[in-house]
Motif scaffolding. Structure first.
Motif, PDB file in Angstrom:
ATOM      1  N   ASN A 140      -4.187  -2.406 -11.759  1.00 16.41           N
ATOM      2  CA  ASN A 140      -3.421  -3.233 -10.825  1.00 16.41           C
ATOM      3  C   ASN A 140      -4.274  -3.526  -9.603  1.00 16.41           C
ATOM      4  O   ASN A 140      -4.641  -2.596  -8.897  1.00 16.41           O
ATOM      5  CB  ASN A 140      -2.145  -2.468 -10.409  1.00 16.41           C
ATOM      6  N   THR A 141      -4.642  -4.831  -9.367  1.00 16.25           N
ATOM      7  CA  THR A 141      -4.288  -6.007 -10.132  1.00 16.25           C
ATOM      8  C   THR A 141      -5.075  -6.018 -11.444  1.00 16.25           C
ATOM      9  O   THR A 141      -6.117  -5.380 -11.550  1.00 16.25           O
ATOM     10  CB  THR A 141      -4.595  -7.290  -9.328  1.00 16.25           C
ATOM     11  N   HIS A 142      -4.564  -6.787 -12.410  1.00 11.65           N
ATOM     12  CA  HIS A 142      -5.224  -6.834 -13.715  1.00 11.65           C
ATOM     13  C   HIS A 142      -6.320  -7.908 -13.691  1.00 11.65           C
ATOM     14  O   HIS A 142      -6.043  -9.091 -13.509  1.00 11.65           O
ATOM     15  CB  HIS A 142      -4.194  -7.127 -14.798  1.00 11.65           C
ATOM     16  N   VAL A 149      -0.253  -9.045 -10.929  1.00 11.25           N
ATOM     17  CA  VAL A 149       0.339  -7.777 -10.504  1.00 11.25           C
ATOM     18  C   VAL A 149       1.465  -7.423 -11.474  1.00 11.25           C
ATOM     19  O   VAL A 149       2.495  -8.082 -11.485  1.00 11.25           O
ATOM     20  CB  VAL A 149       0.895  -7.920  -9.065  1.00 11.25           C
ATOM     21  N   LEU A 176      -6.063  -2.560  -5.709  1.00  9.33           N
ATOM     22  CA  LEU A 176      -4.700  -2.075  -5.448  1.00  9.33           C
ATOM     23  C   LEU A 176      -4.121  -2.674  -4.165  1.00  9.33           C
ATOM     24  O   LEU A 176      -2.932  -2.988  -4.103  1.00  9.33           O
ATOM     25  CB  LEU A 176      -4.711  -0.543  -5.345  1.00  9.33           C
ATOM     26  N   ASN A 178      -4.727  -5.565  -2.884  1.00 15.81           N
ATOM     27  CA  ASN A 178      -4.277  -6.937  -3.139  1.00 15.81           C
ATOM     28  C   ASN A 178      -2.873  -6.917  -3.730  1.00 15.81           C
ATOM     29  O   ASN A 178      -2.019  -7.733  -3.371  1.00 15.81           O
ATOM     30  CB  ASN A 178      -5.225  -7.657  -4.107  1.00 15.81           C
ATOM     31  N   ALA A 179      -2.641  -5.976  -4.636  1.00 13.21           N
ATOM     32  CA  ALA A 179      -1.316  -5.865  -5.258  1.00 13.21           C
ATOM     33  C   ALA A 179      -0.274  -5.488  -4.211  1.00 13.21           C
ATOM     34  O   ALA A 179       0.832  -6.048  -4.179  1.00 13.21           O
ATOM     35  CB  ALA A 179      -1.356  -4.823  -6.379  1.00 13.21           C
ATOM     36  N   TYR A 182       0.516  -8.434  -2.053  1.00 17.65           N
ATOM     37  CA  TYR A 182       1.327  -9.392  -2.822  1.00 17.65           C
ATOM     38  C   TYR A 182       2.792  -8.945  -2.891  1.00 17.65           C
ATOM     39  O   TYR A 182       3.712  -9.715  -2.678  1.00 17.65           O
ATOM     40  CB  TYR A 182       0.753  -9.554  -4.231  1.00 17.65           C
ATOM     41  N   ILE A 190       2.821   1.963  -4.998  1.00 18.91           N
ATOM     42  CA  ILE A 190       2.282   1.628  -6.332  1.00 18.91           C
ATOM     43  C   ILE A 190       1.539   2.852  -6.878  1.00 18.91           C
ATOM     44  O   ILE A 190       1.674   3.198  -8.051  1.00 18.91           O
ATOM     45  CB  ILE A 190       1.344   0.405  -6.273  1.00 18.91           C
ATOM     46  N   HIS A 260      -5.416 -14.607  -0.570  1.00 13.30           N
ATOM     47  CA  HIS A 260      -4.349 -15.010  -1.492  1.00 13.30           C
ATOM     48  C   HIS A 260      -3.890 -16.442  -1.171  1.00 13.30           C
ATOM     49  O   HIS A 260      -3.670 -17.248  -2.078  1.00 13.30           O
ATOM     50  CB  HIS A 260      -3.159 -14.049  -1.397  1.00 13.30           C
ATOM     51  N   GLN A 284      -1.368 -14.955  -8.205  1.00 10.06           N
ATOM     52  CA  GLN A 284      -0.602 -14.048  -7.344  1.00 10.06           C
ATOM     53  C   GLN A 284      -1.461 -13.443  -6.244  1.00 10.06           C
ATOM     54  O   GLN A 284      -0.972 -13.133  -5.171  1.00 10.06           O
ATOM     55  CB  GLN A 284       0.002 -12.933  -8.213  1.00 10.06           C
ATOM     56  N   THR A 285      -2.735 -13.269  -6.521  1.00 11.90           N
ATOM     57  CA  THR A 285      -3.586 -12.629  -5.506  1.00 11.90           C
ATOM     58  C   THR A 285      -4.784 -13.534  -5.211  1.00 11.90           C
ATOM     59  O   THR A 285      -4.579 -14.666  -4.782  1.00 11.90           O
ATOM     60  CB  THR A 285      -3.979 -11.199  -5.932  1.00 11.90           C
TER      61      THR A 285
END
Ligand code: TLP
Length: 346
Positions: A140-142, A149, A176, A178-179, A182, A190, A260, A284-285
């Motif tokens: 996360n993020t992938h 996310v 992480l 960035n997630a 977001y 998380i 983002h 998303q990011t």
């Protein structure tokens, strides 16, 4: 007039800020292998507290952080459940097999994480013939799905089922923060979905080098042995760790929002151009995955043509191109890059 290079290949290109350099050059130094580098000690405490874990260790790279986590969690021959396109499986040179000696069980999860029911079915029953399922790795993020996310509720469900089944969870949280930005939640919310977490300082956060692996105190003590075994005991790390401390400041983390916004702007403008498409729901990011729908123009050629005009991106497949925003590109650069894309397609 020569155009400025607009580098949208990666967020690892980020250079240390003035503030990082100033802080680094006055940092006290010591031998970190003996726990005597004040900046490394401070950075490790800071990361542990931001991630809601008991302890953390500083390592030279995310790849080493993930590998140390694998080695510490498992015994050779154990099985690890991973999303099919997880960075640990696709892009860490096979260390999971070559060095950790682990079996890999892959499951697909288009939203960035495997389905909890699929995980449940993949867990091996006790049988002398089977490897032991030991660990679930999340990301996360992938990365390969374009910085998406995975839903937090899904990660929580995975953590619950891991606890029920007596499995550990490791999170590759290279991005992480960035997630967290977001989702609008603290990173520790998380991180709570995993026993151990790796974070990178050298991507959007802008430090020149470094990652941290966080988790329970006894786990981190054991992880220190593997870090040393792999050659990750780095002596006077204070300059690097000072940059890391600035990288983890609240303002620097909040700044990721700017990357983002720039990715969203780029995605929206590119999506308006004929012959291109972007799945905006997956922007998303700080990543944009652009689909090229032109039979006469393959992604690698498109990227070459952009490069000739000063815009750098990455071809991912025959028809897919990746753009990544970072501190090194401004809103104006994004608008300029969109014009260059239009020029190339004309
Ligand atoms: N990813 C790199 C490359 O390996 C592709 C990049 O350019 O972003 N986990 C994730 C999700 C990552 O994206 C990366 C780096 C790592 C781990 C490994 O980190 P490093 O590069 O510090 O070893």
């Amino acid at each position: 007039m020569k155009r400025k290079i607009i580098d949208l290949r990666r967020d690892t290109i980020t250079l240390p800020t003035e503030e990082m350099k100033q802080f680094a050059f006055q940092a006290p130094l010591g031998d970190s292998v003996y726990g005597e580098d004040p900046m490394q000690n401070e950075l490790e405490s800071l990361a542990a507290s931001l991630l809601g874990k008991e302890a953390s260790i500083f390592l030279p790279s995310g790849t080493m952080g993930n590998l140390v986590a694998l080695l510490t969690h498992t015994t050779r021959g154990d099985e690890v459940i991973l999303e099919e396109n997880a960075h640990i499986r696709t892009s860490e040179t096979g260390g999971i097999g070559a060095i950790a000696g682990l079996m890999v069980r892959t499951l697909r999860g288009e939203d960035g994480a495997p389905d909890p029911d699929d995980i449940r079915r993949a867990i091996r029953p006790q049988d002398i013939h089977y490897p032991r399922t030991r660990l679930i790795c999340l990301e996360n993020t992938h990365y390969r799905y374009g910085g998406i996310v995975p839903p937090l509720e899904k990660l929580r469900a995975i953590k619950r089922l891991a606890e029920e089944a007596g499995l550990r969870v490791h999170l590759d949280g290279a991005r992480l923060f960035n997630a967290a930005v977001y989702l609008g939640v603290p990173a520790r919310d998380i991180a709570a979905c995993a026993d151990t977490v790796m974070i990178s300082l050298s991507k959007g956060l802008g430090a020149p080098v470094g990652s941290l692996l966080a988790g329970p105190k006894d786990f981190i003590e054991e992880a220190k042995r593997y870090r040393k075994m792999l050659g990750g005991g780095m002596r006077q790390t204070g300059w690097l760790c000072a940059c890391g401390i600035v990288a983890l400041s609240p303002e620097n983390i909040a700044r990721l929002e700017e990357d983002h916004r720039n990715a969203r702007l780029l995605a929206e403008r590119l999506a308006e151009i004929e012959g291109l498409s972007v799945d905006l729901s997956r922007v998303q990011t700080n990543f944009v995955l652009l689909h090229l729908h032109r039979k006469d123009l393959a992604a690698h050629r498109f990227v070459e043509l952009l490069q000739e005009r000063g815009v750098l991106a990455t071809p991912v497949s025959a028809s897919l191109v990746r753009f990544v925003t970072s501190r090194e590109v401004t809103r104006e650069d994004i608008l300029e890059a969109v014009e260059v894309v239009k020029e190339v397609l004309r």
